[in-house]
Design a protein around this motif. Structure first.
Motif, PDB file in Angstrom:
ATOM      1  N   CYS A 186       2.820 -39.762 -25.174  1.00  0.00           N
ATOM      2  CA  CYS A 186       1.591 -40.377 -24.671  1.00  0.00           C
ATOM      3  C   CYS A 186       0.449 -40.003 -25.609  1.00  0.00           C
ATOM      4  O   CYS A 186       0.215 -38.828 -25.866  1.00  0.00           O
ATOM      5  N   CYS A 201      -2.296 -37.755 -23.398  1.00  0.00           N
ATOM      6  CA  CYS A 201      -2.094 -36.395 -22.889  1.00  0.00           C
ATOM      7  C   CYS A 201      -0.958 -35.645 -23.585  1.00  0.00           C
ATOM      8  O   CYS A 201      -0.774 -34.457 -23.366  1.00  0.00           O
ATOM      9  N   CYS A 229       2.117 -43.951 -18.790  1.00  0.00           N
ATOM     10  CA  CYS A 229       2.322 -42.506 -18.717  1.00  0.00           C
ATOM     11  C   CYS A 229       2.320 -42.060 -17.259  1.00  0.00           C
ATOM     12  O   CYS A 229       1.378 -42.328 -16.503  1.00  0.00           O
ATOM     13  N   GLU A 259       2.204 -39.022 -16.333  1.00  0.00           N
ATOM     14  CA  GLU A 259       1.400 -37.798 -16.220  1.00  0.00           C
ATOM     15  C   GLU A 259      -0.089 -38.086 -16.047  1.00  0.00           C
ATOM     16  O   GLU A 259      -0.714 -37.635 -15.108  1.00  0.00           O
ATOM     17  N   CYS A 260      -0.639 -38.867 -16.991  1.00  0.00           N
ATOM     18  CA  CYS A 260      -2.089 -39.078 -16.969  1.00  0.00           C
ATOM     19  C   CYS A 260      -2.469 -40.499 -16.552  1.00  0.00           C
ATOM     20  O   CYS A 260      -3.641 -40.815 -16.416  1.00  0.00           O
TER      21      CYS A 260
HETATM   22 ZN   LIG Z   1      -0.400 -39.320 -20.620  1.00  0.00          ZN
END
Ligand SMILES: [Zn+2]
Length: 210
Positions: free
Chosen positions: A169, A172, A188, A190-191
């Protein structure tokens, strides 16, 4: 953007996506090139018909015995000339396009240009795409970028297999394990970043740390 590090991701859908967001289309998908390709096919068909018509019979190993020696067949020679001239036109269009793009990129005066090693990029592993790749001349693109970088004193960096530019990504740094070649959008988990896959890869290349 003068002085920046930029990344270039090469691909099939678009020839090149630059980390700045600039996209260079695949020229083989333009009307002009498609028309020339069509004409080429047509002229090739014509010449094979003419050759067929000139076969008297075939010998034991299936090689043709001609009614008239080929060197005397002016119409076939003319036809071959036509084909050669279309090939030349296509080659010129593709080469000019590459020169135009690579010139434009180095003229933005980045401090560094980062590209992926072509042998390890996903598209090169896909055999069905090999024709498109040959036409797009990835290698020629890179060769031009390389020598133009030298001319303009830009640092050229080639990144190898260990750097998963399309899986990371660009926001992040999370690495996505399950990215498929068909996933055109990078999401992504995660973010929450949602970004064009090739642009994400280009940004990662730009941010690559040696
Ligand atoms: Zn990310």
């Amino acid at each position: 953007m003068t002085g920046e590090s930029i990344g270039i991701d090469l691909g099939i859908k678009n020839l090149a996506v630059v980390s700045t967001g600039k996209v260079y289309k695949n020229i083989n998908k333009t009307k002009k090139v498609k028309q020339l390709e069509k004409r080429l096919k047509r002229e090739k068909r014509k010449v094979s018909r003419k050759l067929e018509g000139n076969i008297e019979k075939r010998d034991s190993s299936h090689r043709p015995i001609w009614k008239r020696p080929l060197r005397e067949c002016k119409n076939i020679e003319r036809q071959n000339q036509k084909i050669r001239s279309i090939y030349k036109k296509l080659t010129d269009i593709r080469n000019n396009y590459l020169h135009q793009i690579t010139r434009e990129i180095v003229k933005t005066k980045p401090s560094r240009i980062v590209m992926e090693n072509l042998n390890v990029s996903g598209v090169m592993k896909n055999r069905h795409l090999s024709k498109a790749i040959a036409e797009q001349k990835f290698y020629e693109f890179k060769r031009q970028i390389k020598y133009k970088c030298e001319m303009y004193d830009i640092n050229f960096v080639e990144v190898g297999r260990f750097y998963a530019s399309s899986k990371i990504c660009s926001q992040c740094g999370h690495k996505k394990a399950d990215l498929k070649l068909s996933d055109r959008i990078y999401r992504c988990c995660e973010c929450g970043l949602v970004i064009d896959r090739d642009l994400n890869a280009a940004i990662n290349l730009a941010n690559y740390k040696i």
